[in-house]
Write a protein that holds these residues in place. Sequence first.
Motif, short mmCIF file in Angstrom:
data_model
loop_
_atom_site.label_atom_id
_atom_site.label_comp_id
_atom_site.label_asym_id
_atom_site.label_seq_id
_atom_site.Cartn_x
_atom_site.Cartn_y
_atom_site.Cartn_z
N SER A 441 110.65 46.34 27.35
CA SER A 441 110.03 46.17 27.34
C SER A 441 108.89 46.28 27.40
CB SER A 441 109.83 47.30 28.57
OG SER A 441 109.52 48.31 27.99
N ALA A 442 107.60 45.35 27.43
CA ALA A 442 106.15 44.77 27.06
C ALA A 442 105.86 45.87 25.99
CB ALA A 442 105.61 44.22 27.58
N GLU A 443 105.90 47.99 27.05
CA GLU A 443 105.71 48.98 26.94
C GLU A 443 106.65 49.72 25.74
OE1 GLU A 443 104.58 52.25 29.70
OE2 GLU A 443 106.63 52.55 28.50
N MET A 444 108.00 49.09 25.71
CA MET A 444 108.81 49.86 24.41
C MET A 444 108.10 49.14 23.34
SD MET A 444 112.54 49.58 26.44
CE MET A 444 112.73 50.69 27.73
N ARG A 445 108.02 48.08 23.71
CA ARG A 445 107.50 47.21 21.79
C ARG A 445 106.05 47.93 21.93
NH1 ARG A 445 109.69 42.15 21.29
NH2 ARG A 445 107.67 41.75 20.75
N TYR A 448 107.19 51.56 20.61
CA TYR A 448 107.23 51.61 19.14
C TYR A 448 106.46 51.17 17.76
CZ TYR A 448 111.27 49.76 15.99
OH TYR A 448 112.34 49.69 14.78
N THR A 449 106.40 49.86 18.04
CA THR A 449 104.95 49.53 16.82
C THR A 449 104.14 50.44 16.23
OG1 THR A 449 105.23 47.99 17.93
CG2 THR A 449 103.96 47.56 16.19
N ARG A 450 103.35 50.96 17.26
CA ARG A 450 102.49 52.58 17.21
C ARG A 450 103.44 53.42 16.49
NH1 ARG A 450 97.59 51.40 19.62
NH2 ARG A 450 97.96 50.10 21.51
N LEU A 573 111.87 44.93 17.95
CA LEU A 573 110.88 45.88 18.53
C LEU A 573 109.40 46.00 18.24
CD1 LEU A 573 113.42 49.53 19.45
CD2 LEU A 573 112.00 48.09 21.45
N VAL A 574 109.28 45.06 17.27
CA VAL A 574 108.40 45.18 16.41
C VAL A 574 106.82 43.82 17.22
CG1 VAL A 574 106.64 44.62 13.92
CG2 VAL A 574 108.49 45.62 14.51
N GLU A 575 106.03 44.93 18.06
CA GLU A 575 104.63 43.47 18.20
C GLU A 575 103.99 42.93 18.06
OE1 GLU A 575 102.87 40.87 20.82
OE2 GLU A 575 104.32 42.51 21.56
N ASP A 606 128.97 42.22 7.97
CA ASP A 606 128.43 43.16 7.50
C ASP A 606 127.15 42.82 6.89
OD1 ASP A 606 129.45 45.13 9.32
OD2 ASP A 606 130.34 45.85 7.62
N ALA A 607 127.47 41.54 5.43
CA ALA A 607 126.52 41.70 4.32
C ALA A 607 125.72 40.27 5.36
CB ALA A 607 127.44 40.85 3.71
N ALA A 608 126.28 39.43 6.44
CA ALA A 608 125.61 38.28 6.87
C ALA A 608 124.58 39.14 7.89
CB ALA A 608 126.81 37.48 7.61
N TRP A 609 125.52 40.10 8.19
CA TRP A 609 123.84 40.87 9.67
C TRP A 609 122.71 41.78 8.87
CZ3 TRP A 609 122.34 45.83 9.90
CH2 TRP A 609 121.71 45.89 11.88
N LEU A 610 123.15 42.08 7.73
CA LEU A 610 121.97 42.62 7.21
C LEU A 610 120.94 41.76 6.19
CD1 LEU A 610 121.21 45.32 5.70
CD2 LEU A 610 122.14 44.80 3.57
N ARG A 611 121.14 40.27 6.14
CA ARG A 611 120.63 39.92 5.84
C ARG A 611 119.63 38.90 7.14
NH1 ARG A 611 125.39 37.21 3.39
NH2 ARG A 611 125.12 37.40 1.01
N LYS A 612 119.99 38.97 8.45
CA LYS A 612 119.51 38.09 9.52
C LYS A 612 118.34 39.76 9.65
CE LYS A 612 119.47 37.12 14.49
NZ LYS A 612 120.94 37.22 15.13
N ALA A 613 119.05 41.25 9.98
CA ALA A 613 118.16 42.06 10.28
C ALA A 613 117.11 42.40 9.34
CB ALA A 613 119.14 43.48 10.06
N THR A 614 117.16 41.99 7.77
CA THR A 614 116.13 42.10 6.92
C THR A 614 115.38 41.07 6.52
OG1 THR A 614 117.78 42.43 5.20
CG2 THR A 614 117.42 43.92 5.85
N GLN A 615 115.33 40.63 7.53
CA GLN A 615 114.56 38.75 6.84
C GLN A 615 113.19 39.25 7.25
OE1 GLN A 615 114.99 35.14 6.44
NE2 GLN A 615 116.32 36.74 6.18
N PRO A 616 112.46 38.38 6.62
CA PRO A 616 110.69 38.73 7.15
C PRO A 616 110.10 38.79 8.04
CG PRO A 616 110.44 37.57 5.17
CD PRO A 616 112.05 37.55 6.06
N LEU A 617 109.25 39.27 9.11
CA LEU A 617 108.53 39.23 9.76
C LEU A 617 108.25 38.20 9.95
CD1 LEU A 617 108.49 41.63 12.42
CD2 LEU A 617 106.08 42.14 11.46
N ALA A 618 108.24 37.58 11.47
CA ALA A 618 107.63 36.57 11.69
C ALA A 618 106.51 36.48 11.65
CB ALA A 618 108.11 36.12 13.04
N SER A 619 105.69 35.46 10.99
CA SER A 619 104.11 35.81 11.30
C SER A 619 103.53 35.28 13.35
CB SER A 619 103.01 34.53 10.96
OG SER A 619 104.14 34.63 8.87
#
Length: 619
Positions: A441-445, A448-450, A573-575, A606-619
């Motif tokens: 939800s928006a509240e969760m995001r 989490y971001t805070r 989860l990042v806003e 697992d390696a493919a997932w890590l590459r995806k999970a650690t991509q730079p945060l979208a602007s």
Amino acid sequence: MASPAEATGSLAPEASKTGAGGGDHLASLRAELARRDLHGFIVPRADEHQGEYVPARAERLSWLTGFTGSAGAAAVLPEKAAVFVDGRYTVQVREEIDLAQFEPRHVTEEPLSAWLKENLSEGQRIGFDPWLHTDSQVQQLRKAVGAAQGELVACETNPLDAAWPDQPEAPLAPVILQDLDFAGKASFEKRAEIAAKLKEADCHATVLTLPDSIAWLLNVRGGDVPCTPLPLSFLILGDDGVASWFVDERKLSDAVREELGNGIEVRDPSGLADALDALGARKAKVMVDPASAPVWVFERLEAAGGEIFKAADPCQLPKAQKNAVELQGTRNAHLRDGAALTRFLSWLDREAPAQITAGELSELDLVRKLLSFREGDSRFRDSSFETISASGPNGALCHYRVSSENDRRLGTGELYLVDSGAQYLDGTTDVTRTIAIGEPSAEMRDRYTRVLKGHIALALARFPKGTNGGQLDSLARYSLWQAGLDYDHGTGHGVGSYLSVHEGPQRIAKAGSTVALLPGMILSNEPGYYKAGEYGIRIENLVTVVEQGLQPGEDRAMLAFETLTLAPIDTSLVERSLMTDIEVAWLDAYHLRVREALLGQLEGEDAAWLRKATQPLAS
């Protein structure tokens, strides 16, 4: 992990419980008290060493009341009894104790002193076990009982032990040596350094009662308590660096005894009384920690004529400042632990959704799965605490402990919080990640971001020498405070080197330790947010204090934190709109470091997932 685990569930209070705790056990204790001409007794959740984890034999509070939390106490009188807990356990205590027999009390808002004043009659004799209370605690007890016109009586033997017919035996796990490749400094060097401190204080000896101090000093480990590799024992160190170690010799192999060397005399624990008497006969000045040593030690020394110098355990501060070998060991341990956790997170994202949709995946299933990834490491020895695996509303209980009775199945649209750690021969880990199951939800995001912003603020902190954890705590809370939010646990605790996952004297909290943060100390960085009945959020990495030196244009050299934990943080989860450019840069840099450090240990999906999970945060 902010502090020991808390259990919860949806059980309704029962009228009577006679298993672990309840009326039968309480009646047995009262009968034993009457035989000893005592009207009451104080039962702390403690053993002779005041440790966080205690052996089964010392779970007296649980046996009497049914309460299984890691901190608390009970007070028993002829007609009334109460259990005192802090804010972590107010839900749990009501679900576990028999409310017809015990009154639950908040230790701060409804303290033992007030309860005794309300219920103790003039002249009543209240017993306590002097092995299970510190000098500081007994001073408070004397004041409370005295104010109620009662008499506080030290018991030679514990009456609850006499009432507990099947009390477990004392543990006898074998002692092992901590190799110099992991310890980094020989025992004789450590003993010489502590002996020098004794001489500086004009003390002839110190009595050590904390098992982690003794394990560090002697470079030994054991298995007498859960999750922490400790041999339970006592030790007297003289100002000449010679140690008398009071430990059950059945724990020691011939090889271990030989390796200990001539500077360590192994003695049976029953000989501690005679050793203290001998110090007293010499009129020796003895350093003892009033915050951790049992009051029995103080009373024995004083009765024998010794002079007591009250001071903090002299091993605690040097133990907290890890040497270069220990720091490299913990970095290595975190590298391997990060790979294990990443395999788990990859599996959770890849395999779990179908099982969750089918209602086939529970919190305990995830505990077992994560453990299976860690167990493949040859240096893995145990979990560093019981894994907190909390889905949905269970995450709102920040020290939730899952069991077969309260195991909950995961559902979509929830948050899943997993706080776990491991004991490796070269280091101790502790890490928390919060994962979105389905669409948050928006509240969760927002929340989490805070929390993430607070985590980053602390990770980026630079501070002058002499700064303590209490002075940094607000950095982790600032973003939450701006939204009228907060969390009720500390932000950071000390961590040992293949020792306790909760180590003093350093900590980061509102009421933080006055001990300054020093290079080599390891702490957790774990802000959180908890919405009762709905979800919980915590992001935890371990950090170590490092020297930064004088930077160009600066007047004063600063200290900072090096992040040790290596595992992806859930960016779904990042806003982004709440994040500053500096915060985004930190997160992207952290994920780049995680990816580069862990990819070599991972394969395929697992390696493919890590590459995806650690991509730079979208602007």
